[in-house]
Design a protein around this motif. Structure first.
Motif, short mmCIF file in Angstrom:
data_model
loop_
_atom_site.label_atom_id
_atom_site.label_comp_id
_atom_site.label_asym_id
_atom_site.label_seq_id
_atom_site.Cartn_x
_atom_site.Cartn_y
_atom_site.Cartn_z
N VAL A 172 0.82 -1.18 -0.05
CA VAL A 172 0.05 -0.03 -0.02
C VAL A 172 0.73 1.31 -0.06
N ILE A 173 1.92 1.28 0.87
CA ILE A 173 2.92 2.40 1.01
C ILE A 173 3.31 2.48 -0.41
N PHE A 174 3.79 1.48 -1.04
CA PHE A 174 4.26 1.78 -2.57
C PHE A 174 3.34 2.29 -3.44
N GLN A 175 2.28 1.88 -3.25
CA GLN A 175 1.15 2.41 -4.31
C GLN A 175 0.87 3.91 -4.12
N LEU A 176 1.12 4.52 -2.81
CA LEU A 176 1.04 5.63 -2.44
C LEU A 176 2.25 6.47 -2.80
N VAL A 177 3.51 5.86 -2.63
CA VAL A 177 4.61 6.68 -3.28
C VAL A 177 4.56 6.73 -4.69
N THR A 178 3.76 5.88 -5.61
CA THR A 178 3.68 5.90 -6.75
C THR A 178 2.87 7.25 -7.21
N LEU A 179 2.11 7.64 -6.49
CA LEU A 179 1.22 8.68 -6.88
C LEU A 179 2.10 9.95 -7.23
N PRO A 180 2.94 10.42 -6.17
CA PRO A 180 3.78 11.78 -6.64
C PRO A 180 4.68 11.33 -7.80
N VAL A 181 5.08 10.20 -7.82
CA VAL A 181 6.19 9.83 -9.14
C VAL A 181 5.30 10.02 -10.37
N GLU A 182 4.07 9.56 -10.33
CA GLU A 182 3.31 9.53 -11.49
C GLU A 182 2.84 11.24 -12.03
N ILE A 183 2.56 11.48 -11.06
CA ILE A 183 2.18 12.97 -11.24
C ILE A 183 3.36 13.83 -11.72
N ASP A 184 4.38 13.70 -11.04
CA ASP A 184 5.26 14.54 -11.41
C ASP A 184 5.93 14.39 -12.77
N ALA A 185 5.93 12.87 -13.37
CA ALA A 185 6.53 12.68 -14.55
C ALA A 185 5.37 13.12 -15.50
N SER A 186 4.16 13.11 -15.34
CA SER A 186 3.12 13.69 -16.22
C SER A 186 3.46 15.57 -16.08
N ARG A 187 3.78 15.93 -15.04
CA ARG A 187 3.84 17.47 -14.88
C ARG A 187 5.08 17.82 -15.95
N ARG A 188 6.18 16.95 -15.77
CA ARG A 188 7.33 17.28 -16.77
C ARG A 188 7.08 16.98 -18.12
N ALA A 189 6.22 16.04 -18.44
CA ALA A 189 5.82 16.00 -20.06
C ALA A 189 4.94 17.12 -20.30
N VAL A 190 3.97 17.50 -19.63
CA VAL A 190 3.13 18.44 -20.02
C VAL A 190 3.94 19.93 -20.25
N ALA A 191 5.11 19.96 -19.03
CA ALA A 191 5.62 21.30 -19.24
C ALA A 191 6.64 21.32 -20.55
N TYR A 192 7.18 20.20 -20.99
CA TYR A 192 8.01 19.98 -22.02
C TYR A 192 7.27 20.41 -23.28
N LEU A 193 6.13 19.54 -23.53
CA LEU A 193 5.34 19.89 -24.50
C LEU A 193 4.68 21.30 -24.81
N GLY A 194 4.33 21.97 -23.72
CA GLY A 194 3.97 23.20 -23.65
C GLY A 194 5.31 24.03 -23.90
N ALA A 195 6.38 24.07 -23.71
CA ALA A 195 7.53 24.71 -23.93
C ALA A 195 7.77 24.80 -25.52
N ASN A 196 7.74 23.35 -25.93
CA ASN A 196 8.27 22.91 -27.33
C ASN A 196 7.19 22.71 -28.41
N GLY A 197 5.93 22.42 -28.12
CA GLY A 197 4.87 22.20 -29.07
C GLY A 197 4.11 23.71 -28.81
N GLN A 198 2.69 23.25 -29.08
CA GLN A 198 1.48 24.30 -28.72
C GLN A 198 0.69 24.08 -27.76
N GLY A 199 -0.20 24.77 -27.65
CA GLY A 199 -1.17 24.67 -26.61
C GLY A 199 -1.86 23.25 -26.71
#
Ligand code: ZN
Length: 231
Positions: free
Chosen positions: A165-192
């Motif tokens: 259960v702890i593992f699954q809880l630690v997974t959440l910030p890891v997943e959200i942060d990876a998505s945040r990085r992807a969205v930021a990269y696409l926002g800076a280099n692609g378009q809206g």
């Protein structure tokens, strides 16, 4: 995961968890499939296939040593810190849709997390061996405890299950942060549009992790309570 042992958990609480798990699973799986299908039809404004865009993101964000390879299936993509490679499914590797670049950049986000020493992914990676042991052994120990009428063994099994259960809880910030990085990269280099689509696809993906964590917490409470009733 605790199902298929109906001979123990025949009570209301048990079946409630089974139903919640099935409903949440169906809803979140249906939602990610819809979002993925929707944005798979939209060509990304950013130049290149999922693999090509991920390559540039890795190079620009200090993870140029990370390789990119294929994995069979649909939405089976992952980053493996052991071989330090992104494993991208055929569509996300080779297509240039918003969905493909979003998922590829999400996986690149995990590699960047590792390269930059992001705390939660370190904890998550360190937990993997314990989680492998825990997920294989907790239920055997729990039902041994039930049949031998040993509350101590049941309690131990519940503590071991808590690791997953702890593992699954630690997974959440890891997943959200990876998505945040992807969205930021696409926002800076692609378009809206790329950014909007990536947000929708990756939010849907994150919800599957949230649902899984929620079900695990319910299971933990259920088995902890079952153990207390034995005492
Ligand atoms: Zn991920």
């Amino acid at each position: 995961m605790g199902y298929g042992y109906g001979y123990y958990g025949g009570d209301m609480g048990y079946w409630l968890i089974v139903i919640v798990s099935l409903v949440l699973g169906a809803l979140t799986q249906g939602y990610i499939k819809r979002m993925y299908a929707k944005w798979s039809k939209v060509p990304a404004r950013i130049q290149g296939t999922g693999a090509e865009v991920a390559r540039r993101m890795l190079d620009e964000e200090g993870a140029s040593a990370v390789g990119i390879t294929h994995v069979a299936g649909t939405l089976t993509d992952f980053y493996d810190p052991r071989d330090n490679k992104l494993h991208l499914s055929p569509a996300n590797y080779g297509q240039a849709s918003v969905a493909s670049v979003a998922v590829a950049c999400h996986e690149a986000g995990h590699a960047v997390q590792t390269a930059q020493g992001y705390g939660p992914i370190k904890i998550r990676t360190a937990l993997v061996p314990a989680v492998n042991f825990a997920s294989q052994s907790w239920m055997i120990l729990f039902f041994l405890g039930v049949f031998m009428n040993l509350a101590g063994l049941m309690r131990l099994a519940v503590w071991i299950f808590a690791i997953t259960v702890i593992f699954q809880l630690v997974t959440l910030p890891v997943e959200i942060d990876a998505s945040r990085r992807a969205v930021a990269y696409l926002g800076a280099n692609g378009q809206g549009l790329d950014q909007k689509g990536a947000k929708q696809v990756l939010t849907a993906a994150a919800l599957t992790y949230v649902a899984a964590a929620l079900v695990s917490i319910l299971q933990l409470l259920y088995y902890a309570n079952a153990t207390r009733n034995r005492d």
